[in-house]
Design a protein around this motif. Structure first.
Motif, PDB file in Angstrom:
ATOM      1  N   UNK A  88      19.056 -20.197   9.640  1.00  0.00           N
ATOM      2  CA  UNK A  88      18.020 -20.276   8.601  1.00  0.00           C
ATOM      3  C   UNK A  88      18.647 -20.850   7.335  1.00  0.00           C
ATOM      4  N   UNK A  89      17.939 -21.780   6.683  1.00  0.00           N
ATOM      5  CA  UNK A  89      18.340 -22.268   5.363  1.00  0.00           C
ATOM      6  C   UNK A  89      17.268 -21.836   4.369  1.00  0.00           C
ATOM      7  N   UNK A  90      17.687 -21.143   3.316  1.00  0.00           N
ATOM      8  CA  UNK A  90      16.766 -20.704   2.270  1.00  0.00           C
ATOM      9  C   UNK A  90      17.041 -21.518   1.008  1.00  0.00           C
ATOM     10  N   UNK A  91      16.032 -22.253   0.556  1.00  0.00           N
ATOM     11  CA  UNK A  91      16.133 -22.969  -0.716  1.00  0.00           C
ATOM     12  C   UNK A  91      15.522 -22.105  -1.809  1.00  0.00           C
ATOM     13  N   UNK A 113      19.166 -30.982   8.841  1.00  0.00           N
ATOM     14  CA  UNK A 113      19.552 -29.882   9.731  1.00  0.00           C
ATOM     15  C   UNK A 113      18.297 -29.391  10.468  1.00  0.00           C
ATOM     16  N   UNK A 114      17.848 -30.160  11.464  1.00  0.00           N
ATOM     17  CA  UNK A 114      16.555 -29.864  12.111  1.00  0.00           C
ATOM     18  C   UNK A 114      16.532 -28.546  12.889  1.00  0.00           C
ATOM     19  N   UNK A 115      17.690 -28.069  13.336  1.00  0.00           N
ATOM     20  CA  UNK A 115      17.716 -26.858  14.163  1.00  0.00           C
ATOM     21  C   UNK A 115      17.372 -25.610  13.356  1.00  0.00           C
ATOM     22  N   UNK A 116      17.729 -25.596  12.081  1.00  0.00           N
ATOM     23  CA  UNK A 116      17.574 -24.386  11.265  1.00  0.00           C
ATOM     24  C   UNK A 116      16.134 -24.183  10.822  1.00  0.00           C
ATOM     25  N   UNK A 117      15.689 -22.911  10.809  1.00  0.00           N
ATOM     26  CA  UNK A 117      14.417 -22.568  10.171  1.00  0.00           C
ATOM     27  C   UNK A 117      14.572 -22.783   8.664  1.00  0.00           C
ATOM     28  N   UNK A 118      13.491 -23.157   8.015  1.00  0.00           N
ATOM     29  CA  UNK A 118      13.570 -23.535   6.601  1.00  0.00           C
ATOM     30  C   UNK A 118      12.611 -22.696   5.770  1.00  0.00           C
ATOM     31  N   UNK A 119      13.202 -21.926   4.841  1.00  0.00           N
ATOM     32  CA  UNK A 119      12.419 -21.063   3.954  1.00  0.00           C
ATOM     33  C   UNK A 119      12.511 -21.607   2.527  1.00  0.00           C
ATOM     34  N   UNK A 120      11.381 -21.636   1.833  1.00  0.00           N
ATOM     35  CA  UNK A 120      11.386 -21.867   0.387  1.00  0.00           C
ATOM     36  C   UNK A 120      11.128 -20.521  -0.276  1.00  0.00           C
ATOM     37  N   UNK A 121      12.091 -20.060  -1.074  1.00  0.00           N
ATOM     38  CA  UNK A 121      11.950 -18.777  -1.762  1.00  0.00           C
ATOM     39  C   UNK A 121      11.811 -19.045  -3.259  1.00  0.00           C
ATOM     40  N   UNK A 146       9.572 -34.810   5.716  1.00  0.00           N
ATOM     41  CA  UNK A 146      10.206 -34.938   7.029  1.00  0.00           C
ATOM     42  C   UNK A 146      10.344 -33.615   7.752  1.00  0.00           C
ATOM     43  N   UNK A 147       9.851 -32.531   7.149  1.00  0.00           N
ATOM     44  CA  UNK A 147       9.857 -31.224   7.808  1.00  0.00           C
ATOM     45  C   UNK A 147       8.770 -30.359   7.184  1.00  0.00           C
ATOM     46  N   UNK A 148       8.527 -29.226   7.768  1.00  0.00           N
ATOM     47  CA  UNK A 148       7.548 -28.268   7.247  1.00  0.00           C
ATOM     48  C   UNK A 148       8.251 -26.950   6.965  1.00  0.00           C
TER      49      UNK A 148
END
Length: 306
Positions: A88-91, A113-121, A146-148
């Motif tokens: 997971x990547x948290x921005x 880094x397409x494999x990681x889940x992406x959180x906006x905090x 380019x991602x959601x």
């Protein structure tokens, strides 16, 4: 337990957006130092979150910034490396600031880094009204090119708002796997590194803007006294490095009063972390232009990452 989850989470963002404060709130104890000065965090610090059915290893990274020194380049490399192979990547994006080129750049890096889940905090939500926060959320959705975003979560670490929700969302996003650390472990930092950070945090308090980046701390001696009492007793001798004689004078203060205050503040945090009494001896050394000296950076622990 077959449904237990575990994994690694990178916390990224511009300098001074609340990454370290968020990690301390998620972990439930102080494992990363905080300051109002940008670029307080200088290494990839790991905090351990223990949930009912998961364990998350949080990596607190330096703030991504336009580097002006060799140290700055090496700090940005720490962030890039931290995003490799995480789950997971948290921005972190502050609620009370508008997004600019810095957030756009980091979002572009996250997209690699397409494999990681992406959180906006969205951090520091206690500083903003609900109406303004709603407008802020719209802009953050547009950062994802380019991602959601898998999750967009407004939080306030200061008042612990939605921290438990964020922890549960992190746990649900992790893959099935074993616990990496024993129950109760909050960080994998070496105790010497944690001591250096507590001393640096104490030295950062109330200093002028040009000084924080020039401060680094090293341990000269660290050991436990042989005599046994109700609690262990440690002797700690450390050096606070600065780059110029004028900076040394600022930290020393009139007749050493400021250095004494730094020692008192740092000792309280160190004793809590060690659950022990300590003697803390501090002295200040001028290590000229250490942020631009490759050999000095290596010696101070900021090795070049390849």
């Amino acid at each position: 337990m077959s449904d237990f989850r575990s994994g690694f989470v990178a916390i990224v963002g511009r300098p001074n957006v609340g990454k370290s404060t968020l990690i301390n709130a998620l972990v439930g104890s102080k494992i990363a130092i905080t300051s109002h000065h940008p670029n307080t965090t200088r290494s990839a610090i790991r905090g351990i979150v223990h949930g009912d059915n998961f364990q998350a290893v949080l990596v607190d990274t330096p703030g991504v910034h336009k580097p002006k020194t060799l140290l700055g380049h090496r700090l940005n490399a720490v962030v890039d490396q931290s995003m490799d192979s995480v789950d997971v990547v948290i921005l972190c994006i502050p609620a009370d600031e508008t997004s600019g080129a810095g957030d756009v750049y980091i979002a572009q890096e996250i997209a690699k880094h397409p494999r990681a889940k992406k959180f906006a905090v969205i951090t520091k939500t206690d500083l903003l009204s609900k109406e303004k926060l709603a407008l802020r959320l719209t802009g953050i959705m547009e950062l994802a090119q380019g991602f959601t975003w898998d999750e967009i979560i407004p939080v306030s670490a200061a008042i612990h708002d939605q921290i438990d929700l964020l922890n549960s969302l992190i746990g649900a996003a992790l893959p099935t796997g074993p616990a990496y650390y024993p129950e109760g472990t909050t960080s994998d930092q070496a105790i010497e590194q944690l001591i250096c950070e507590f001393i640096r945090e104490a030295a950062l308090q109330d200093v002028r803007e040009e000084l924080p980046h020039s401060i680094v701390v090293t341990i000269d001696e660290f050991g436990e006294r042989e005599e046994k009492g109700s609690r262990p007793f440690y002797d700690v001798h450390a050096t606070i490095h600065v780059e110029r004689d004028t900076q040394r004078a600022i930290l020393l203060g009139h007749q050493g009063t400021r250095l004494k205050e730094i020692g008192i503040r740092a000792r309280a945090d160190i004793e809590r972390a060690l659950v022990a009494k300590i003697f803390l001896g501090l002295h200040i050394k001028v290590s000229k232009e250490w942020q631009r000296d490759a050999r000095m950076l290596d010696k101070l622990g900021f090795e070049e990452r390849r």
